[in-house]
Design a protein around this motif. Structure first.
Motif, mmCIF file in Angstrom:
data_model
loop_
_atom_site.group_PDB
_atom_site.id
_atom_site.type_symbol
_atom_site.label_atom_id
_atom_site.label_comp_id
_atom_site.label_asym_id
_atom_site.label_seq_id
_atom_site.Cartn_x
_atom_site.Cartn_y
_atom_site.Cartn_z
ATOM 1 N N HIS A 309 59.852 8.596 71.355
ATOM 2 C CA HIS A 309 59.602 7.574 72.443
ATOM 3 C C HIS A 309 58.306 8.006 73.372
ATOM 4 C CE1 HIS A 309 64.076 6.999 73.027
ATOM 5 N NE2 HIS A 309 63.959 6.681 71.751
ATOM 6 N N CYS A 310 57.567 9.346 72.954
ATOM 7 C CA CYS A 310 56.211 9.532 73.497
ATOM 8 C C CYS A 310 55.272 8.627 73.627
ATOM 9 C CB CYS A 310 55.940 10.963 73.032
ATOM 10 S SG CYS A 310 54.635 11.376 73.632
ATOM 11 N N LEU A 311 54.887 8.196 74.851
ATOM 12 C CA LEU A 311 53.590 7.330 74.990
ATOM 13 C C LEU A 311 52.321 8.023 74.820
ATOM 14 C CD1 LEU A 311 54.894 5.163 77.826
ATOM 15 C CD2 LEU A 311 55.434 5.013 75.591
ATOM 16 N N HIS A 312 52.377 9.226 74.515
ATOM 17 C CA HIS A 312 51.137 10.005 74.483
ATOM 18 C C HIS A 312 50.317 9.885 75.761
ATOM 19 C CE1 HIS A 312 51.087 10.613 69.989
ATOM 20 N NE2 HIS A 312 52.131 10.831 70.334
ATOM 21 N N CYS A 313 50.772 9.953 76.951
ATOM 22 C CA CYS A 313 50.037 9.807 78.130
ATOM 23 C C CYS A 313 49.490 10.996 78.868
ATOM 24 C CB CYS A 313 50.950 9.092 79.062
ATOM 25 S SG CYS A 313 52.286 10.445 79.777
ATOM 26 N N GLY A 314 50.102 12.350 78.243
ATOM 27 C CA GLY A 314 49.511 13.389 78.622
ATOM 28 C C GLY A 314 50.144 14.021 80.049
ATOM 29 N N ALA A 315 50.874 13.169 80.581
ATOM 30 C CA ALA A 315 51.508 13.556 81.985
ATOM 31 C C ALA A 315 52.323 14.770 81.862
ATOM 32 C CB ALA A 315 52.225 12.555 82.513
ATOM 33 N N CYS A 316 53.053 15.185 80.911
ATOM 34 C CA CYS A 316 53.879 16.485 80.622
ATOM 35 C C CYS A 316 52.856 17.830 80.542
ATOM 36 C CB CYS A 316 54.746 16.302 79.458
ATOM 37 S SG CYS A 316 54.068 15.990 77.963
ATOM 38 N N LEU A 317 51.875 17.409 79.656
ATOM 39 C CA LEU A 317 50.924 18.349 79.685
ATOM 40 C C LEU A 317 50.219 18.835 81.083
ATOM 41 C CD1 LEU A 317 50.732 17.067 77.031
ATOM 42 C CD2 LEU A 317 48.602 17.924 76.498
ATOM 43 N N PRO A 338 54.209 20.301 76.657
ATOM 44 C CA PRO A 338 55.677 20.253 76.503
ATOM 45 C C PRO A 338 56.347 19.389 75.334
ATOM 46 C CG PRO A 338 55.215 20.263 78.681
ATOM 47 C CD PRO A 338 53.953 20.198 78.041
ATOM 48 N N MET A 339 55.247 18.267 75.148
ATOM 49 C CA MET A 339 55.856 17.401 74.238
ATOM 50 C C MET A 339 55.549 17.800 72.373
ATOM 51 S SD MET A 339 52.800 15.942 72.440
ATOM 52 C CE MET A 339 53.343 14.386 71.896
ATOM 53 N N GLY A 340 54.593 19.095 72.465
ATOM 54 C CA GLY A 340 53.906 19.425 71.376
ATOM 55 C C GLY A 340 55.137 20.594 71.113
ATOM 56 N N ALA A 369 57.924 13.810 85.145
ATOM 57 C CA ALA A 369 56.555 13.148 85.063
ATOM 58 C C ALA A 369 56.781 12.145 84.053
ATOM 59 C CB ALA A 369 55.688 14.210 84.729
ATOM 60 N N CYS A 370 57.677 12.441 82.782
ATOM 61 C CA CYS A 370 57.468 11.536 81.602
ATOM 62 C C CYS A 370 57.950 10.368 82.072
ATOM 63 C CB CYS A 370 58.587 12.071 80.625
ATOM 64 S SG CYS A 370 58.616 11.146 79.142
ATOM 65 N N PRO A 371 57.184 9.257 81.740
ATOM 66 C CA PRO A 371 57.445 7.802 82.114
ATOM 67 C C PRO A 371 58.447 7.375 81.342
ATOM 68 C CG PRO A 371 55.270 8.171 80.562
ATOM 69 C CD PRO A 371 55.715 9.137 80.842
ATOM 70 N N ARG A 373 61.270 9.222 80.240
ATOM 71 C CA ARG A 373 62.316 10.190 80.494
ATOM 72 C C ARG A 373 62.701 11.058 79.441
ATOM 73 N NH1 ARG A 373 63.410 9.132 85.689
ATOM 74 N NH2 ARG A 373 63.544 6.809 86.648
ATOM 75 N N ILE A 374 61.881 11.362 78.527
ATOM 76 C CA ILE A 374 62.097 12.266 77.604
ATOM 77 C C ILE A 374 62.799 13.664 78.061
ATOM 78 C CG2 ILE A 374 61.628 13.310 75.430
ATOM 79 C CD1 ILE A 374 59.170 11.273 75.142
ATOM 80 N N PRO A 375 64.067 14.043 77.614
ATOM 81 C CA PRO A 375 64.529 15.346 78.172
ATOM 82 C C PRO A 375 64.020 16.702 77.613
ATOM 83 C CG PRO A 375 66.074 14.310 76.429
ATOM 84 C CD PRO A 375 64.746 13.406 76.572
HETATM 85 S S1 SF4 Z 1 55.001 12.777 79.843
HETATM 86 FE FE1 SF4 Z 1 56.337 11.968 78.176
HETATM 87 S S2 SF4 Z 1 55.497 10.308 77.489
HETATM 88 FE FE2 SF4 Z 1 53.813 11.413 78.363
HETATM 89 S S3 SF4 Z 1 52.992 12.798 76.795
HETATM 90 FE FE3 SF4 Z 1 54.723 13.921 77.638
HETATM 91 S S4 SF4 Z 1 56.345 13.580 76.431
HETATM 92 FE FE4 SF4 Z 1 55.061 12.029 75.823
#
Ligand code: SF4
Length: 465
Positions: A309-317, A338-340, A369-371, A373-375
């Motif tokens: 579901h990741c939008l590749h927004c970078g907020a988790c980083l 985190p997503m990586g 932060a994840c838009p 809500r990926i756990p």
């Molecule tokens: S915050 Fe969520 S949507 Fe954004 S890059 Fe990280 S995992 Fe993906």
């Protein structure tokens, strides 16, 4: 065959020691965090929108192949040529084959993590096609011969001085230019590349199943030039980029841009449905769409489905304390932070990325932060469990035996208190500095003087406190 083998522990040691890198990453990450916070504070319905985004994405990942087929049919009906790629090598070969058939020698590319995932530039180069990155951050790291270190800010680890040195070396600019002059120099060079390019390569931030529409989100206008100046466009996208309907687009754009940079909307949103039609002034004459699976279909059927579901927004980083300490290159993967940590072992195997599930303090900031809500913390824990399954290291066996025996447990606690109380002895070299590496960036706690917790609890229970 997969010959990757990441050693995050080793790579992160040198990353932490690089002060320029640390300062540059923290500065930009903090800026992104504060811009996101301000943007969300002024948007009353953001939490509801996050719930909506998650439920919409669950619909897509629940019927991923069905949506991919629907998108393929619609984009084909709009005049594009569709290619399905089972894996990364197939996708790169398809794209290189299109360029070679076209007799192309030059291509321009707007930022695409999927293209990074399939090592497209390297395959194109082997096929005799020179690819120029046109996103400023990507262009900087292409000159430096490096890989992106952040999903939306690929050169986050470099400061202005380093970029000025690079431009001086490769573009012949005066040394020590300021940011505006550096941007002007890059623009001048890239303008010529755009005009000469025979192929434009893009990814897609979203792909609408209902209409066969590709959506690109950029802030520099390079995506628009990549899709309008060269006669042929190749769009490479993972099938997870699909959203069901065009009416979903405003919601997903809001989630993406506010989470990424705090913008209400990005400077450019390029919406393409098929190649240029008769009478139209813009758009590619020929549009190829490469739909990449590369393990996404099985992922959508498994317990880590939501990572798609990741939008590749970078907020988790930006929010992750580990990422902020080490930057992106220590992950030795296209996908960092985190997503990586989650996606890399799932795409390329746990053997390739054995350490990444540990690159997490389980603080939970990424999930907050994840838009969509990926756990992410839960996925890190699950990956650790998966990795440990079938392995019984001696430490696990020993700690299990100690925990199962109250006498052993108490004796062990007492010993540990003694060791911690004299930990300077452990660190002063007489043991070879056994804990020195661990304590270079952490405080080793010393127990307080007096009775331990169990004694205190016993007294309390007996009414002595
Ligand atoms: S915050 Fe969520 S949507 Fe954004 S890059 Fe990280 S995992 Fe993906």
């Amino acid at each position: 065959m997969n010959d990757r083998h990441n050693n995050f522990r080793k790579a992160s040691v040198s990353a932490v020691a690089d002060e320029v890198l640390g300062a540059a990453v923290r500065k930009t990450a903090e800026l992104f965090v504060s811009m996101r916070a301000a943007s969300i504070a002024e948007f009353a319905g953001f939490e509801d929108l996050r719930d909506w985004g998650r439920s919409r994405k669950l619909e897509v990942s629940g019927r991923l192949e069905e949506f991919a087929l629907e998108f393929a049919n619609r984009v084909e009906a709009a005049g594009a040529i569709v290619h399905f790629a089972h894996d990364a090598a197939e996708a790169a070969d398809i794209a290189a084959g299109i360029a070679v058939k076209q007799g192309a020698c030059t291509a321009v590319k707007s930022k695409s993590m999927t293209a990074e995932e399939i090592s497209l530039n390297e395959v194109m180069m082997q096929a005799g096609v020179t690819v120029t990155e046109t996103d400023l951050g990507e262009y900087i790291i292409q000159l430096a011969g490096e890989k992106p270190s952040h999903i939306i800010a690929p050169a986050i680890h470099k400061d202005r001085n380093q970029v000025a040195q690079l431009f001086h070396r490769f573009l012949g600019t005066a040394p020590g230019l300021d940011v505006d002059s550096l941007v002007r120099a890059a623009r001048k060079t890239l303008r010529d590349r755009f005009l000469a390019a025979e192929i434009g390569i893009t990814g897609a931030n979203f792909a609408v199943a209902e209409t066969g529409t590709l959506v690109l989100v950029t802030n520099e206008g390079n995506g628009r030039m990549t899709t309008t100046l060269p006669p042929v466009q190749i769009a490479i996208m993972g099938i997870d980029k699909i959203i069901p309907k065009i009416s979903d687009l405003p919601g997903f754009l809001t989630l993406l841009t506010r989470s990424a940079t705090g913008q209400t909307i990005s400077s450019y949103v390029t919406i393409i449905t098929g190649p240029r039609k008769p009478g139209e002034e813009e758009g590619p004459e020929v549009l190829h769409v490469v739909l990449l699976d590369n393990g996404r279909s099985p992922l959508a059927r498994g317990p880590f489905r939501e990572i798609l579901h990741c939008l590749h927004c970078g907020a988790c980083l930006n929010h992750c304390p580990v990422y902020r300490a080490v930057g992106g290159h220590a992950y030795e993967s296209v996908y960092t932070g985190p997503m990586g940590d989650v996606l890399s072992p799932l795409l390329w195997g746990m053997k390739a990325y054995p350490d990444l599930p540990d690159a997490c303090t389980l603080c939970g900031r990424c999930a907050e932060a994840c838009p969509v809500r990926i756990p992410l913390p839960e996925y890190h824990r699950k990956l650790r469990i998966l990795r440990a399954e079938g392995q019984t290291p001696w430490t696990a066996g020993a700690s299990g035996a100690i925990g199962a025996n109250p006498l052993l447990y108490r004796a062990n606690l007492g010993l540990l208190r003694q060791i911690l109380a004299h930990h300077k002895w452990l660190l002063n070299g007489r043991t070879g500095g056994a804990l020195e590496a661990w304590t270079t960036c952490r405080e080793l706690p010393r127990p307080k003087a007096g009775p331990g917790f169990r004694a205190w609890w016993g007294d309390r229970e007996r009414g002595r406190l």
